[in-house]
Design a protein around this motif. Structure first.
Motif, PDB file in Angstrom:
ATOM      1  N   LEU A 142     -47.702 -28.243 -17.375  1.00  3.58           N
ATOM      2  CA  LEU A 142     -47.638 -27.196 -16.370  1.00  3.58           C
ATOM      3  C   LEU A 142     -47.239 -28.230 -15.160  1.00  3.58           C
ATOM      4  N   SER A 143     -47.680 -29.258 -14.973  1.00  4.67           N
ATOM      5  CA  SER A 143     -47.234 -30.213 -13.830  1.00  4.67           C
ATOM      6  C   SER A 143     -45.842 -30.549 -14.075  1.00  4.67           C
ATOM      7  N   GLN A 144     -45.267 -30.971 -15.126  1.00  9.39           N
ATOM      8  CA  GLN A 144     -43.777 -31.187 -15.319  1.00  9.39           C
ATOM      9  C   GLN A 144     -43.116 -30.008 -14.929  1.00  9.39           C
ATOM     10  N   LEU A 145     -43.534 -28.740 -15.538  1.00 11.09           N
ATOM     11  CA  LEU A 145     -42.632 -27.781 -15.361  1.00 11.09           C
ATOM     12  C   LEU A 145     -42.655 -27.411 -13.519  1.00 11.09           C
ATOM     13  N   LYS A 146     -43.672 -27.468 -13.270  1.00 12.42           N
ATOM     14  CA  LYS A 146     -43.662 -27.229 -11.631  1.00 12.42           C
ATOM     15  C   LYS A 146     -42.878 -28.054 -10.848  1.00 12.42           C
ATOM     16  N   HIS A 147     -42.929 -29.573 -11.234  1.00  9.75           N
ATOM     17  CA  HIS A 147     -41.992 -30.532 -10.612  1.00  9.75           C
ATOM     18  C   HIS A 147     -40.628 -30.224 -10.878  1.00  9.75           C
ATOM     19  N   PHE A 148     -40.281 -29.994 -11.858  1.00 10.64           N
ATOM     20  CA  PHE A 148     -38.982 -29.907 -12.299  1.00 10.64           C
ATOM     21  C   PHE A 148     -38.367 -28.665 -11.462  1.00 10.64           C
ATOM     22  N   ILE A 149     -38.869 -27.392 -11.677  1.00 11.55           N
ATOM     23  CA  ILE A 149     -38.595 -26.391 -10.895  1.00 11.55           C
ATOM     24  C   ILE A 149     -38.230 -26.450  -9.717  1.00 11.55           C
ATOM     25  N   ASP A 150     -39.290 -27.298  -8.788  1.00 10.33           N
ATOM     26  CA  ASP A 150     -39.322 -27.547  -7.185  1.00 10.33           C
ATOM     27  C   ASP A 150     -38.063 -28.576  -7.242  1.00 10.33           C
ATOM     28  N   ASN A 151     -38.080 -29.617  -7.825  1.00 11.21           N
ATOM     29  CA  ASN A 151     -36.772 -30.462  -7.650  1.00 11.21           C
ATOM     30  C   ASN A 151     -35.579 -29.721  -8.100  1.00 11.21           C
ATOM     31  N   TRP A 152     -35.312 -28.961  -8.963  1.00  3.74           N
ATOM     32  CA  TRP A 152     -34.115 -28.214  -9.216  1.00  3.74           C
ATOM     33  C   TRP A 152     -33.722 -27.359  -8.119  1.00  3.74           C
ATOM     34  N   ILE A 153     -34.605 -26.784  -7.453  1.00  4.71           N
ATOM     35  CA  ILE A 153     -34.419 -25.859  -6.191  1.00  4.71           C
ATOM     36  C   ILE A 153     -33.985 -26.823  -5.066  1.00  4.71           C
ATOM     37  N   ALA A 154     -34.562 -27.998  -4.896  1.00  2.32           N
ATOM     38  CA  ALA A 154     -34.252 -28.892  -3.827  1.00  2.32           C
ATOM     39  C   ALA A 154     -32.740 -29.614  -4.036  1.00  2.32           C
ATOM     40  N   ALA A 155     -32.467 -29.836  -5.230  1.00  3.66           N
ATOM     41  CA  ALA A 155     -31.147 -30.642  -5.710  1.00  3.66           C
ATOM     42  C   ALA A 155     -30.111 -29.735  -5.826  1.00  3.66           C
ATOM     43  N   ASN A 156     -29.876 -28.557  -5.848  1.00  4.83           N
ATOM     44  CA  ASN A 156     -29.264 -27.468  -6.383  1.00  4.83           C
ATOM     45  C   ASN A 156     -28.832 -26.460  -5.338  1.00  4.83           C
ATOM     46  N   PRO A 157     -28.415 -26.799  -4.115  1.00  7.18           N
ATOM     47  CA  PRO A 157     -28.095 -25.939  -3.286  1.00  7.18           C
ATOM     48  C   PRO A 157     -27.279 -24.627  -4.066  1.00  7.18           C
ATOM     49  N   LEU A 158     -27.295 -23.465  -3.173  1.00  9.61           N
ATOM     50  CA  LEU A 158     -26.435 -22.425  -3.767  1.00  9.61           C
ATOM     51  C   LEU A 158     -24.974 -22.818  -3.864  1.00  9.61           C
ATOM     52  N   CYS A 159     -24.567 -22.290  -5.042  1.00 10.69           N
ATOM     53  CA  CYS A 159     -23.176 -22.489  -5.584  1.00 10.69           C
ATOM     54  C   CYS A 159     -22.559 -23.896  -6.035  1.00 10.69           C
ATOM     55  N   SER A 160     -23.671 -24.879  -6.074  1.00 14.24           N
ATOM     56  CA  SER A 160     -23.496 -26.010  -6.682  1.00 14.24           C
ATOM     57  C   SER A 160     -23.438 -26.066  -8.130  1.00 14.24           C
ATOM     58  N   PHE A 161     -22.182 -26.585  -8.645  1.00 11.46           N
ATOM     59  CA  PHE A 161     -22.344 -26.302 -10.076  1.00 11.46           C
ATOM     60  C   PHE A 161     -22.524 -27.751 -10.769  1.00 11.46           C
ATOM     61  N   ASP A 162     -23.125 -27.682 -11.920  1.00 18.48           N
ATOM     62  CA  ASP A 162     -23.202 -26.404 -12.932  1.00 18.48           C
ATOM     63  C   ASP A 162     -24.551 -25.897 -12.980  1.00 18.48           C
ATOM     64  N   GLY A 163     -25.181 -26.158 -11.973  1.00 14.73           N
ATOM     65  CA  GLY A 163     -26.388 -25.378 -11.849  1.00 14.73           C
ATOM     66  C   GLY A 163     -26.261 -24.059 -11.628  1.00 14.73           C
ATOM     67  N   TRP A 164     -25.368 -23.625 -10.781  1.00 16.25           N
ATOM     68  CA  TRP A 164     -25.304 -22.202 -10.457  1.00 16.25           C
ATOM     69  C   TRP A 164     -23.882 -21.682 -11.205  1.00 16.25           C
ATOM     70  N   HIS A 165     -23.463 -22.153 -12.083  1.00 15.86           N
ATOM     71  CA  HIS A 165     -22.630 -21.725 -13.239  1.00 15.86           C
ATOM     72  C   HIS A 165     -23.208 -20.264 -13.631  1.00 15.86           C
ATOM     73  N   PRO A 166     -22.242 -19.065 -13.783  1.00 15.91           N
ATOM     74  CA  PRO A 166     -23.084 -17.889 -14.189  1.00 15.91           C
ATOM     75  C   PRO A 166     -23.636 -18.040 -15.651  1.00 15.91           C
ATOM     76  N   TYR A 167     -23.468 -18.948 -16.415  1.00 14.43           N
ATOM     77  CA  TYR A 167     -24.137 -18.898 -17.709  1.00 14.43           C
ATOM     78  C   TYR A 167     -25.492 -19.730 -17.654  1.00 14.43           C
ATOM     79  N   THR A 168     -25.514 -20.897 -17.103  1.00 15.09           N
ATOM     80  CA  THR A 168     -26.590 -21.533 -16.895  1.00 15.09           C
ATOM     81  C   THR A 168     -27.584 -20.926 -15.944  1.00 15.09           C
ATOM     82  N   THR A 169     -27.202 -20.063 -15.123  1.00 15.56           N
ATOM     83  CA  THR A 169     -27.963 -19.227 -13.981  1.00 15.56           C
ATOM     84  C   THR A 169     -28.554 -18.114 -15.037  1.00 15.56           C
TER      85      THR A 169
END
Length: 643
Positions: A131-158
């Motif tokens: 649970l802790s790992q999941l929470k930290h990863f989601i928070d970190n993904w949001i902080a590190a991948n601003p809108l439209c930054s690829f590959d995080g915002w590729h339509p397939y990964t999204t």
């Protein structure tokens, strides 16, 4: 640059699809460099503020016991995707030129959330560390991948991440913090405006699943509008992508299972939200399920046609089991814990009658897909691929493999195609897609279809003269293809394959307008070895329960037959991404003159073969005698069994 090859690659792609590709590439390169406010306006269309969550949605996923405290993040974490492990420091470097592209895509999928949930359901609660790992990863993904930054915002990964985060926040409500729910809402709005029309196929279906499952997460008219529009698009795409025999039109069993699973998950979530399932979705789902059951080998696996591996999709039996239960059909009990919860969420009760999984024992003639599996009572399974390589507008997962065969004996793989170990452009990818990597014939050392790059195909070999039937104790299929029909070769290959009680015949007929050479290969499963017996001119191979004998007929002194073992063949078997197992192959190689050539491989089990071979050129027929006589009658560019 090879302009001719480029032209042959793009000429089959509709202009609208090409325009969508250009538009996507322009956005992918320009949007990340714009100010965030302008980026948000262009990418999201000024969405409404984050709406409330739909009450009771996927309530069956929720854990009864959830740890209330989060441990601090660790210094490093190990991620394993595609059988490749990497230790990454926290905060996670989500995008790196050091990662293979598909590995980086997997990092952004968050597919491992499903493993956390499944393990938690099995144990009765999600553990604090996960649970802790999941929470930290989601928070970190949001902080590190601003809108439209690829590959995080590729339509397939999204698309995949929306589904996985939706399941996670519904299963673990403590994760449903405002910033996480807002991110999911933004991702839904972004995907709604950036669906992969330029790619189509399974990618577009993943987009539609993400929009429906993610859109149902929210309770507002905008979200409902997105779901309704997407539901119509899903029905339209299934009408295009699902063939009459139930197969997915990209003709990869792996992607077929992925598509079957994603459509079933979509249906389960729609049912949970109280939406009715239109017949335009329900009926294709039934056909897709039947196709998956039909291609099941007695081992529980499936043939590795086109791009396919066993470690990407859920196991065939698991997918079939839970989809059967979703459709209220008797099933096995091999359903994973997450899908059991989705069944509960859908309101579908497991069928009262639980069946033991049995293998299909009759032959499967999947004429629309172009795939045939001949089976008999002795446990032989002979697969034959006479399928188009791909939809004309969608070539990424095609191989140059027309008329290839596989052979299984009582579940044991004997002769098998190479499989797929990676998608990165290079020598490995090129070989795994090549004709020589498959159990068929290459003419002039060329590929039947003009494969190049990682996912491109220029000229595409098309099958023709496809026929099947029975004769006495024989089941047979015959087909040809036009992959070598262009000048100067103007060559042609037809193959006839037949299965009797303990015998397999593979008959090849080659024609050419230009003197050249041909190469025929049979790639054996790892661990198998052929021993040549000069006195009988037979190759013998010890299997688990029997012995296989191979005799080459119709060859001349100019033809060379050679067994190359695992140390010298440079061939491999790749049943999973990132793994390649050396194996040997039997190769026939020789000259091909304009007068043409006919040769035959006879494979028998248990007993040594005693055969005679007679070719009546004046009468246009060929006879094979082994107790009874098989006669092939030749017609121009055709070969049929008439007596």
């Amino acid at each position: 640059m090879n302009l001719g090859r480029w032209w042959r690659t793009i000429r089959d792609i509709p202009p609208r699809q090409l325009a969508a590709r250009v538009q996507f590439e322009i956005k992918a390169r320009s949007l990340p460099h714009l100010p965030l406010s302008l980026r948000r306006s262009l990418a999201l269309g000024n969405p409404i503020p984050t709406p409330p969550l739909r009450q009771g949605y996927l309530k069956a996923l929720e854990f009864p016991k959830i740890p209330q405290h989060f441990a601090p993040p660790e210094a490093t974490y190990t991620f394993t995707f595609l059988n490749q492990s990497r230790q990454l420091a926290f905060p996670i470097p989500w995008n790196s030129p050091d990662y293979p592209r598909l590995w980086q895509f997997n990092l952004h999928y968050f597919d491992w959330v499903r493993e956390v949930l499944t393990r938690g359901y099995q144990q009765g609660q999600v553990d604090g560390a996960s649970l802790s790992q999941l929470k930290h990863f989601i928070d970190n993904w949001i902080a590190a991948n601003p809108l439209c930054s690829f590959d995080g915002w590729h339509p397939y990964t999204t698309s995949l991440r929306i589904v996985n985060w939706t399941f996670a926040t519904r299963a673990i409500p403590t994760l449903a913090k405002p910033e996480i729910i807002t991110s999911v809402w933004f991702q839904v709005n972004y995907l709604h405006r950036h669906k992969e029309y330029f790619a189509g196929g399974n990618h577009l279906l993943e987009n539609l699943r993400g929009l429906i499952i993610g859109g149902l997460n929210f309770d507002c008219p905008k979200a409902e509008s997105i779901v309704r529009l997407t539901l119509d698009q899903l029905a339209q795409q299934l009408a295009i992508q699902i063939l009459p025999d139930g197969g997915h039109y990209e003709r990869s069993p792996m992607y077929h299972l992925i598509v079957l699973n994603l459509v079933a998950e979509t249906v389960a979530c729609l049912q949970n939200a109280g939406w009715s399932i239109p017949d335009t979705i329900n009926e294709p789902l039934h056909r897709m399920l039947q196709f998956a059951e039909t291609i099941r080998l007695s081992s529980g696996l499936f043939p590795l046609w086109n791009d396919a591996a066993y470690d990407i999709a859920n196991p065939l039996d698991e997918v079939v089991s839970w989809v059967r239960q979703l459709l209220a059909q008797p099933s096995t009990d091999a359903t994973d814990a997450l899908h059991e919860r989705l069944l509960q969420a859908s309101g579908t009760c497991q069928a009262a009658s639980i069946l033991t999984q049995t293998s299909v024992t009759t032959s499967s003639l999947l004429t629309d897909s172009g795939y045939y599996i001949l089976r008999n009572a002795t446990g032989i399974e002979l697969t034959f691929d006479c399928a188009p390589p791909c939809p004309s507008e969608l070539p990424p997962h095609a191989h140059a493999d027309c008329l290839t065969i596989d052979l299984y004996c009582k579940g044991q793989p004997v002769i098998v195609d190479t499989g797929t170990s990676e998608y990165s452009s290079g020598t490995i990818r090129s070989y795994e897609r090549s004709t020589l990597a498959h159990n068929t014939v290459a003419i002039a050392n060329q590929n039947q279809s003009e494969i190049w790059g990682s996912f491109r195909v220029g000229r595409k070999a098309q099958p023709n003269n496809v026929q099947s039937g029975t004769f006495q104790e024989w089941q047979w299929v015959s087909a040809a293809h036009n992959g070598y029909a262009n000048p100067p070769l103007k060559a042609w290959h037809q193959r006839w394959v037949g299965l009797e009680t303990k015998a397999i015949v593979i008959l090849d007929r080659l024609e050419t307008a230009l003197a050249t050479e041909y190469t025929s290969r049979l790639h054996f499963a790892p661990g198998l070895h052929l021993i040549y017996e000069p006195e009988t001119q037979v190759y013998a191979c010890e299997l688990k329960t029997t012995c296989l004998y191979i005799q080459c007929l119709g060859l001349t002194a100019d033809d060379e037959v050679k067994w190359l073992d695992a140390d010298t063949s440079e061939s491999w078997y790749a049943p999973e991404f990132g793994r390649r197992y050396p194996r040997g192959y039997l190769q026939i190689k020789g000259s091909l003159l304009p007068k043409g050539k006919i040769f035959c491989l006879v494979l028998t089990l248990d007993s040594r073969p005693k055969m005679t071979w007679t070719w009546h050129n004046q009468q246009g027929k060929l006879q094979f005698e082994n107790g009874e006589i098989l006669t092939w009658h030749f017609q121009p560019r055709n070969l049929v069994v008439l007596e």
